[in-house]
Design a protein around this motif. Sequence first.
Motif, PDB file in Angstrom:
ATOM      1  N   TYR A  29       0.415  -0.976  -0.725  1.00  0.00           N
ATOM      2  CA  TYR A  29       0.304  -0.159  -0.585  1.00  0.00           C
ATOM      3  C   TYR A  29       0.694   1.433  -0.575  1.00  0.00           C
ATOM      4  O   TYR A  29       1.955   1.057   0.932  1.00  0.00           O
ATOM      5  CB  TYR A  29      -0.849  -0.117   1.315  1.00  0.00           C
ATOM      6  CG  TYR A  29      -1.891  -0.933   0.775  1.00  0.00           C
ATOM      7  CD1 TYR A  29      -2.778  -0.991   0.508  1.00  0.00           C
ATOM      8  CD2 TYR A  29      -1.331  -2.810   2.002  1.00  0.00           C
ATOM      9  CE1 TYR A  29      -3.519  -2.392   0.829  1.00  0.00           C
ATOM     10  CE2 TYR A  29      -2.478  -3.563   2.281  1.00  0.00           C
ATOM     11  CZ  TYR A  29      -3.459  -3.413   1.161  1.00  0.00           C
ATOM     12  OH  TYR A  29      -4.306  -4.432   1.489  1.00  0.00           O
ATOM     13  N   ASN A  39      -0.725  -0.745  -3.861  1.00  0.00           N
ATOM     14  CA  ASN A  39      -2.102  -0.085  -4.103  1.00  0.00           C
ATOM     15  C   ASN A  39      -2.392   1.215  -3.809  1.00  0.00           C
ATOM     16  O   ASN A  39      -1.110   1.280  -2.729  1.00  0.00           O
ATOM     17  CB  ASN A  39      -2.872  -0.993  -3.385  1.00  0.00           C
ATOM     18  CG  ASN A  39      -3.506  -2.432  -3.982  1.00  0.00           C
ATOM     19  OD1 ASN A  39      -2.743  -2.214  -5.416  1.00  0.00           O
ATOM     20  ND2 ASN A  39      -3.629  -3.716  -3.394  1.00  0.00           N
ATOM     21  N   ASN A  57      -6.573   4.564   0.688  1.00  0.00           N
ATOM     22  CA  ASN A  57      -6.155   3.350   1.109  1.00  0.00           C
ATOM     23  C   ASN A  57      -6.518   3.261   2.687  1.00  0.00           C
ATOM     24  O   ASN A  57      -6.527   2.577   3.333  1.00  0.00           O
ATOM     25  CB  ASN A  57      -4.854   2.636   1.295  1.00  0.00           C
ATOM     26  CG  ASN A  57      -4.127   2.191   0.000  1.00  0.00           C
ATOM     27  OD1 ASN A  57      -4.997   1.289  -0.637  1.00  0.00           O
ATOM     28  ND2 ASN A  57      -3.426   2.527  -0.002  1.00  0.00           N
TER      29      ASN A  57
END
Length: 229
Positions: free
Chosen positions: A4, A57, A86
């Motif tokens: 992330y 991500n 996120n």
Amino acid sequence: MNMYAVPSPGIPGCPPGLEYLTQVDQLLIKQKVEIIEALVGFESNNKYEVRNVMGQNVYYAVEENDCLSRQCCGPLRSFTIRVLDNYGQEIITVTRPLKCMSCFFPCCLQELEVQAPPGNIVGYVLQQWHPFSPKFIVENEHREPVLKIHGPFCGWSCLPDVDFEILTMDETSKIGKISKQWTGLLREAFTDSDNFGIQFPMDLDVRMKAVMIGACFLIDFMFFESSNN
């Protein structure tokens, strides 16, 4: 590797939530495969992961729609796609109204509105009429044309990778592209889950980077969502 990307702190003049986009010139958008859709053809809400070049991500995107629209209208359906960071905060809202889609009638042209954050319009994507090739105008929040997107001639469907070029308004310079990427024979044959790459200048207005994400969703629905329905 951390999967992330950590959101960046606030930047003056940058819409909240888009700070990370100031640091990137490429994004990968992966549509998530829905098992029930692959097996029985039941159209479900599209879901996407937005990643950086390291595979981390950055954002998630979820289509909001009703079951009747998905099954009856297919890829023509109106939609709202909510892009979340996120931490689950909505930072981009992409809206497409319901319109017919035909390359033969200039009255049936697609359009898209992008807000970042929700409630704050940052741009639009408008389809231009052309009998053979996909063409779009990208407008800023004041409805002023700033960029163009041109897709390939209509015979491109057999190609493993398809590029939609991002051009300056005078069409003299290519500044980036939105690419539909080959995902493998079985996945292409039995699902409509696609991978896209977006390239743009590092110093492109961050609002336009958000609009390019929205343009990628529109291109997916218009040209690749229907191929397996």
